[in-house]
Design a protein around this motif. Structure first.
Motif, short mmCIF file in Angstrom:
data_model
loop_
_atom_site.label_atom_id
_atom_site.label_comp_id
_atom_site.label_asym_id
_atom_site.label_seq_id
_atom_site.Cartn_x
_atom_site.Cartn_y
_atom_site.Cartn_z
N SER E 108 -20.60 -15.65 -4.56
CA SER E 108 -19.95 -14.71 -5.46
C SER E 108 -18.38 -14.61 -4.87
CB SER E 108 -20.19 -13.52 -5.60
OG SER E 108 -19.60 -12.33 -6.28
N TYR E 109 -17.49 -14.66 -5.82
CA TYR E 109 -16.25 -14.65 -5.32
C TYR E 109 -15.43 -13.37 -5.11
CZ TYR E 109 -11.12 -16.21 -5.09
OH TYR E 109 -9.92 -16.65 -4.60
N GLN F 35 -20.54 -4.74 -2.44
CA GLN F 35 -20.91 -6.18 -2.42
C GLN F 35 -19.88 -6.84 -1.34
OE1 GLN F 35 -20.36 -8.35 -5.71
NE2 GLN F 35 -21.82 -9.95 -5.18
N ARG F 61 -20.62 -0.32 -6.86
CA ARG F 61 -20.90 -1.45 -7.12
C ARG F 61 -21.80 -2.09 -5.95
NH1 ARG F 61 -18.62 -7.14 -7.75
NH2 ARG F 61 -17.55 -6.75 -5.91
N MET F 134 -23.09 -6.40 -14.61
CA MET F 134 -21.83 -7.25 -14.49
C MET F 134 -22.18 -8.77 -15.02
SD MET F 134 -19.93 -6.68 -10.98
CE MET F 134 -18.32 -7.83 -11.57
N GLU F 136 -21.02 -12.06 -15.24
CA GLU F 136 -20.10 -13.15 -14.57
C GLU F 136 -20.52 -14.21 -13.96
OE1 GLU F 136 -19.13 -10.91 -10.82
OE2 GLU F 136 -21.08 -10.15 -10.58
N ASP F 162 -15.44 -14.27 -10.69
CA ASP F 162 -16.65 -15.14 -10.60
C ASP F 162 -16.91 -15.83 -12.06
OD1 ASP F 162 -17.74 -15.11 -8.18
OD2 ASP F 162 -18.41 -13.20 -8.37
MG LIG Z 1 -18.24 -10.75 -8.72
#
Ligand SMILES: [Mg+2]
Ligand SMILES: [Mg+2]
Ligand SMILES: [Mg+2]
Ligand SMILES: [Mg+2]
Ligand SMILES: [Mg+2]
Ligand SMILES: [Mg+2]
Lengths: 242, 242, 242, 242, 242, 242
Positions: E108-109, F35, F61, F134, F136, F162
């Motif tokens: 994940s970015y 995250q 998140r 999410m 993504e 992402d």
């Molecule tokens: Mg992401």
């Protein structure tokens, strides 16, 4: 680890000085709550040291049935682990495996604070680690006899709040399900006895603990620091206002 | 800040979740102990946020009569500071100066969480900061009237343990000095009343707090989390064993 | 350490990842605020590492003119220290002494991260430590020439907020004292120039920093992370609502 | 606390698991360095618990001769305190006073982890607290006989690095001052013996500790974790490259 | 990342100052142990900064083969990850995927400290991330050729303690399985060579590292801070007692 | 929880004082990034307290779609959770279950800071917990209609970075895939509208947030502290150099 009528205390706060004082009171064991408690990795280590310093046995209720927190608790010196939300015999077997070195299990070897650092054989360490499965879901209740029969499991532990909701209670302690709840407890206790594992239960007060031990539970934990502290502060305020 | 018969609670543990629950019980104020408590800089900030979140007034008993911890407590949002081991009127004046911006004092300006960030005049902030001097040494007792007369001081606060030892007691609460101790309390209370500052006292229970408030003390703090938690855990163990 | 027109940034938050990014932008130095900032001992170490990693010079504004925080900042690797609330030449001399090993000063030897660990002579370390005295009180202003003449002092640094209040301003930036404030700045700058020490100033924006450097200040710090972040978040919200 | 030829270890790192292992090796005492070490308040508590758990005596070298860190170390359970940079008999007397409850001293009463919580008389606690003054400055050396004669002082402790610089050495261990340094040590040892207080010294290796104990020092500390770890890692790298 | 005969050091303690010193000694890489070590999220960040500051490559042995700790280590600036307890080629493929951005993987970015923040293409970042699979279980040994053939895997790393137990040893280093153990090492080394990935091994000393590198291992890590510190303190005590 | 055109702010730094200031600006909600952010368990608690203190809604998140971090965020007082990397309707259903007590889900009961402590029925708590998935990944996009239809899901949230990579972009914002990206957004928005769940999106600035809300998104988060602080410091440096 649990002898007849063992009494423990439940810690949710990362306050090692308080934990040490409580452990010095004479409890048979003290549990650090890694699931719902506010205790991080450093706090678990400090808490386990505090309990051990008091000559008491420190357990950790890990965050989940996962080898990482189980291994960390044991590496940090826990005498045992309590695993939440066990659903089946295979869940329990996985927990047992995560807590024991080969050939009994698959615990990764990295002795930090546990006795493995000084003993010649990891197998000897295995004998001194206690593994307890929480029974607090409908699936666990339905297969409690199979769970109790899992080789290497040392005990089962009832989480009354989750179990109450699992049994259809609208809230923990809902009298609408009191009979069903007590029947569940009896079933769990009998299953444990049949398999020779210790049956334990989470309780809110010393009185309830005494009652549960009288009913035949082998160990009972009184919970715990956060609510007892709140209750004490409320009672003092009430008396101050009179 | 202290209205008649204010009741506070004393926190020595860095456990903001517990602090918040206690602050929500209805106490008039909650004190975080930066002297003997195990609360670091980050813990003071979290504790003050927890207290404020509960709609309660957060004070800090600072580690010493020193501008650094006084400024830090106020920067972190404390509504007031309690200064230990004040010995003289000049000590009290120094404490007052450290807690007030110029021209009233010499507090360094660095608004982080306090209202100075949003108000036009630091002088307005000064009005909302409470400064309390602890009376707990022989020298303080000998000059309590001068201490109470220090401009800008809001209250005096009796530390019974240190005061007991200061008065020759062999231990806190030593009955051998009970009369002298009570006379000291009366002298302090009268000195405060004469100067129009609030007299407060540290107490172990709600009962003692009630008694002290009935005697005329304006505020009384019940202390505190560490000992009450230990007492509660001891009581539960006792009941569990019956 | 300060060459002509050095530009620094001011950090009050214990967020080493942000500190590192800022230090990588090209600032000549970055200051960690140990007085009003929320950065503990561990945070100072991490922040200094982050700044050094960016190839930038890390300074610490210590909590007080006291050998303990001065020594700690230098042990943790600070290239220099900024001392708040200097009142006199003797204050400045004490700060210089606390930051230099004998025979220049009285810094206690305990090389942890500073170059003393690898160099043969502590005296060499002394050459690479910068000591800056803050001029922000009435007494400091009154004796700024003597302060600037203290042997071993490397710079003086104006704290505009405290200086504004010291000069009778009702709040930092109070236009009622603007002339007096600017005259004070000029006096400080001239005193520094006369003694060959660098004159620096704390500023809220790049624009003000540019103006102060153009006026002849040798270094200017832009302050800082907490307020700039708040301003940025406010501006984004404003644009989002349009 | 120090019996003849006591051997201690010096800890500068906040790593309680390592501290515990070292304390289990058989050292007579372990010192946590609160002056140059990277150990915060929470780290001191965890380190003292770790040392006590190993059945060893934990001391703290406090950050300065100041009642706040002295009281905190003792509240956290230290068996004694080592005070840096003592300059005079009055400095030593202040340190002794800060570490002892009335009537012997002025330590503030706030039993958290020390035995005061369970013993009836604070005076009994006083007997079990060790106070050691560091001799490492020119002024201390000049008045070492008076310092040793301070009532209540238990020992003096030589800090060789600071003392070397104090004696004109260009760096710790500078051979140019070797004779003067050894004479200083002898003077300190004799002064201690004359007053019946224990003389101790900081040493870099077990060999030096053995030599100093053979010379008549009562206690010697081997220092310490940070440099020994660096040396071990260097030696292993060297051997790996062969 | 590993060139021929790379030598690394293994860190289990959260002590960034010690980690930095070790990284400055000339090691090719330093590994922070996120599985058995006592290093939390903040400690990993500080440790990686310390290693990078020393101009050394920092790796993290993550707690488990799970995208969350893998991503966190890389976000914090790790140059690579070592994944414990890989059992199969699909395990290794999952680890590779978790460490690489699309299209190579599923990382994940969220560029925080890694170069993704400044480079135009995440694919470029992928090239600079090293992924190493630990071979330390019976299943891993049985499929080591398939594991080594997983696209994107950079190395395999032998965990001798777990592998010893996996091979039936009663304890790490059990001579009863020495032949089987050495055969396993040879098999792993050949499998790695056949697939062009680097084979590495965990070793207790520089001597063993030298021997393993001579046998053909591409990289060897010397482990580690906790045991070396304990050994050094034991050796110093022994010499002090003579 | 999301009313029309809700605007939020995104926090990646563990700096509760900054978080509180931002939450006081008038944002409808603030998200703590568990995250990619550098916020540990203690930081999440402090951040949620800071946001709540500002009268704002705090979301987390979480690090992964896993009951442990979901439960912890809610136990710590989060008003809702944003779950990364949802791939399917079953993933979304698992997230919903982890965030709701029985009979709606399987969240374990351990009320620490959430309203469950004071309300009679856990089911009431369920109503006040927001769960956002999410979108993504390629798989999520392909089944977004099924995901939106999961009972109990409150919203979907687009992670543009992402998602860009997932759609074949070489980097976030790659214009080569701009059309495909916008079509994906439209599809997601329509799927959400069809199922009556809120569609939200992550944005870098207030301008983009305004545009996305104008396009029909119900909520938009501006991200965030780390990059805005870096941008502000860069802009100030640029202006200082002129
Ligand atoms: Mg992401
Ligand atoms: Mg439960
Ligand atoms: Mg007191
Ligand atoms: Mg100032
Ligand atoms: Mg010294
Ligand atoms: Mg292993």
């Amino acid at each position: 680890m649990f002898t007849a009528k063992s009494i423990g205390y439940w810690i949710a706060l990362d306050a090692p000085v308080a934990t040490e004082r409580i452990a010095r009171l004479g409890y048979d064991y003290v549990v650090l709550d890694g699931q719902h408690g506010f205790i991080d990795q450093q706090g678990l280590l400090a808490g386990l040291m505090a309990i051990e310093l008091a000559g008491c046995a420190g357990l950790v209720r890990v965050e989940a049935n996962n080898p990482t927190p189980i291994g960390r608790a044991l590496d940090a010196g826990a005498r045992g682990v309590i695993i939440p939300l066990i659903d089946s015999a295979s869940d329990a077997a996985a927990a047992v495996a995560a807590a024991r070195f080969p050939p009994l299990g698959t615990r990764s070897y990295g002795p930090m604070r546990d006795p493995a650092g000084t003993r010649p054989k990891p197998a000897d360490v295995n004998e001194n680690v206690t593994v307890v499965a929480m029974i607090e879901t409908p699936r666990a209740l339905a297969s409690v006899e199979e769970i109790c029969a899992v080789p290497g499991l040392d005990g089962v532990y009832i989480g009354p709040s989750d179990l109450s909701l699992a049994l259809g209670g609208a809230y923990p302690g809902d009298p609408a399900i009191a009979d069903v709840f007590e029947q569940a407890l009896e079933r769990i206790r009998k299953a444990a006895a049949a398999s020779g594992v210790a049956a334990g239960i989470h309780t809110p007060t010393g009185e309830v603990a005494a009652r549960r031990l009288a009913e035949g539970f082998v160990f009972a934990t009184i919970s715990g620091d956060l609510s007892h502290l709140e209750q004490a502060a409320a009672a003092h305020l009430d008396r101050a206002r009179r």
